[in-house]
Design an enzyme around this catalytic site. Structure first.
Site, PDB file in Angstrom:
ATOM      1  N   ASP A   1       0.930  -1.199   0.031  1.00 53.48           N
ATOM      2  CA  ASP A   1       0.198   0.009  -0.107  1.00 53.48           C
ATOM      3  C   ASP A   1       0.812   1.432   0.152  1.00 53.48           C
ATOM      4  OD1 ASP A   1      -3.164   0.704   1.022  1.00 53.48           O
ATOM      5  OD2 ASP A   1      -1.723   2.161   1.028  1.00 53.48           O
ATOM      6  N   ILE A   2       0.532   2.107  -0.983  1.00 50.00           N
ATOM      7  CA  ILE A   2       1.443   3.646  -0.891  1.00 50.00           C
ATOM      8  C   ILE A   2       1.214   4.272   0.162  1.00 50.00           C
ATOM      9  CG2 ILE A   2      -0.317   4.999  -2.138  1.00 50.00           C
ATOM     10  CD1 ILE A   2       1.563   5.617  -4.258  1.00 50.00           C
TER      11      ILE A   2
ATOM     12  N   ASN B   1     -12.961  -2.920   2.419  1.00 51.79           N
ATOM     13  CA  ASN B   1     -13.583  -1.791   2.685  1.00 51.79           C
ATOM     14  C   ASN B   1     -14.736  -1.729   1.476  1.00 51.79           C
ATOM     15  OD1 ASN B   1     -12.290  -0.756   4.845  1.00 51.79           O
ATOM     16  ND2 ASN B   1     -10.848   0.398   3.320  1.00 51.79           N
TER      17      ASN B   1
ATOM     18  N   HIS C   1     -10.138  -5.159  -3.537  1.00 53.48           N
ATOM     19  CA  HIS C   1      -8.969  -5.707  -2.969  1.00 53.48           C
ATOM     20  C   HIS C   1      -8.798  -5.959  -1.445  1.00 53.48           C
ATOM     21  CE1 HIS C   1      -9.732  -1.273  -2.534  1.00 53.48           C
ATOM     22  NE2 HIS C   1      -8.964  -1.139  -1.382  1.00 53.48           N
TER      23      HIS C   1
ATOM     24  N   HIS D   1      -7.029  -5.881   2.250  1.00 54.84           N
ATOM     25  CA  HIS D   1      -5.848  -5.107   2.940  1.00 54.84           C
ATOM     26  C   HIS D   1      -5.423  -6.360   3.904  1.00 54.84           C
ATOM     27  CE1 HIS D   1      -6.818  -0.753   2.164  1.00 54.84           C
ATOM     28  NE2 HIS D   1      -7.858  -1.251   1.805  1.00 54.84           N
TER      29      HIS D   1
HETATM   30  P1  AMP Z   1      -9.862   1.378   0.144  1.00 59.51           P
HETATM   31  O1  AMP Z   1      -9.931   2.616   1.215  1.00 59.51           O
HETATM   32  O2  AMP Z   1     -10.005   0.046   0.725  1.00 59.51           O
HETATM   33  O3  AMP Z   1     -10.284   1.560  -1.311  1.00 59.51           O
HETATM   34  O4  AMP Z   1      -8.161   1.498  -0.202  1.00 59.51           O
HETATM   35  C1  AMP Z   1      -7.425   1.789  -1.241  1.00 59.51           C
HETATM   36  C2  AMP Z   1      -5.869   1.672  -0.916  1.00 59.51           C
HETATM   37  O5  AMP Z   1      -5.038   1.721  -1.828  1.00 59.51           O
HETATM   38  C3  AMP Z   1      -5.501   2.723   0.083  1.00 59.51           C
HETATM   39  O6  AMP Z   1      -5.241   2.283   1.421  1.00 59.51           O
HETATM   40  C4  AMP Z   1      -4.285   3.465  -0.660  1.00 59.51           C
HETATM   41  O7  AMP Z   1      -3.477   4.083   0.260  1.00 59.51           O
HETATM   42  C5  AMP Z   1      -4.002   2.609  -1.634  1.00 59.51           C
HETATM   43  N1  AMP Z   1      -3.518   3.182  -2.896  1.00 59.51           N
HETATM   44  C6  AMP Z   1      -3.886   3.923  -3.560  1.00 59.51           C
HETATM   45  N2  AMP Z   1      -3.133   4.288  -4.777  1.00 59.51           N
HETATM   46  C7  AMP Z   1      -2.199   3.233  -4.567  1.00 59.51           C
HETATM   47  C8  AMP Z   1      -1.170   2.921  -5.497  1.00 59.51           C
HETATM   48  N3  AMP Z   1      -0.909   3.347  -6.901  1.00 59.51           N
HETATM   49  N4  AMP Z   1      -0.252   1.783  -5.344  1.00 59.51           N
HETATM   50  C9  AMP Z   1      -0.452   1.078  -3.842  1.00 59.51           C
HETATM   51  N5  AMP Z   1      -1.349   1.523  -3.260  1.00 59.51           N
HETATM   52  C10 AMP Z   1      -2.366   2.539  -3.481  1.00 59.51           C
END
Ligand code: AMP
Ligand code: ZN
Length: 106
Positions: A29-30, A86, A99, A101
């Site tokens: 996760d970024i 989520n 996705h 987590h």
């Molecule tokens: P959600 O809130 O469950 O939709 O989580 C989306 C997750 O994706 C968040 O924790 C972000 O930090 C992560 N995220 C968004 N863009 C990227 C990316 N390019 N690479 C890795 N993680 C990402």
């Protein structure tokens, strides 16, 4: 604009995969919320848990079994970790491509 995770899956956004097979990819996760914060992402675009069809059961089990293996690979399996989805905006979803987590390592 194309889905952020579809771009990662297709390689249009270069991303280091910690694991991949025919169904899923795993990357960091970024914006990590724990020392270990990975995302297990199906290669197929599915918006959220709400949009899963009966014929996509194998994808969901692959995601969970991959998360289990990744927890071991990251050495958080014994100390413990959380796995969560989520679902839609009220559930905190901001990327509308399914996705799982995996967080741990506190
Ligand atoms: P959600 O809130 O469950 O939709 O989580 C989306 C997750 O994706 C968040 O924790 C972000 O930090 C992560 N995220 C968004 N863009 C990227 C990316 N390019 N690479 C890795 N993680 C990402
Ligand atoms: Zn997508």
């Amino acid at each position: 604009m194309e889905c952020t995770f579809c771009q990662i899956v297709s390689g249009k956004t270069p991303t280091h995969f910690l694991f991949q097979n025919d169904k899923v990819v795993v990357f960091k996760d970024i914006n990590p919320h724990a020392p270990v914060h990975l995302l297990v992402v199906p290669k197929k675009h599915i918006r959220s848990i709400n949009d899963l069809n009966d014929d996509e059961r194998e994808i969901v089990s692959e995601m969970i079994m991959t998360a289990k293996q990744m927890a071991k690979k990251m050495a958080v399996h014994k100390s413990g970790y959380r796995l969560f989805f989520n679902v839609e905006r009220g559930g905190g979803q901001i990327i509308f491509h399914l996705h799982l987590h995996l967080i741990g390592g506190w």
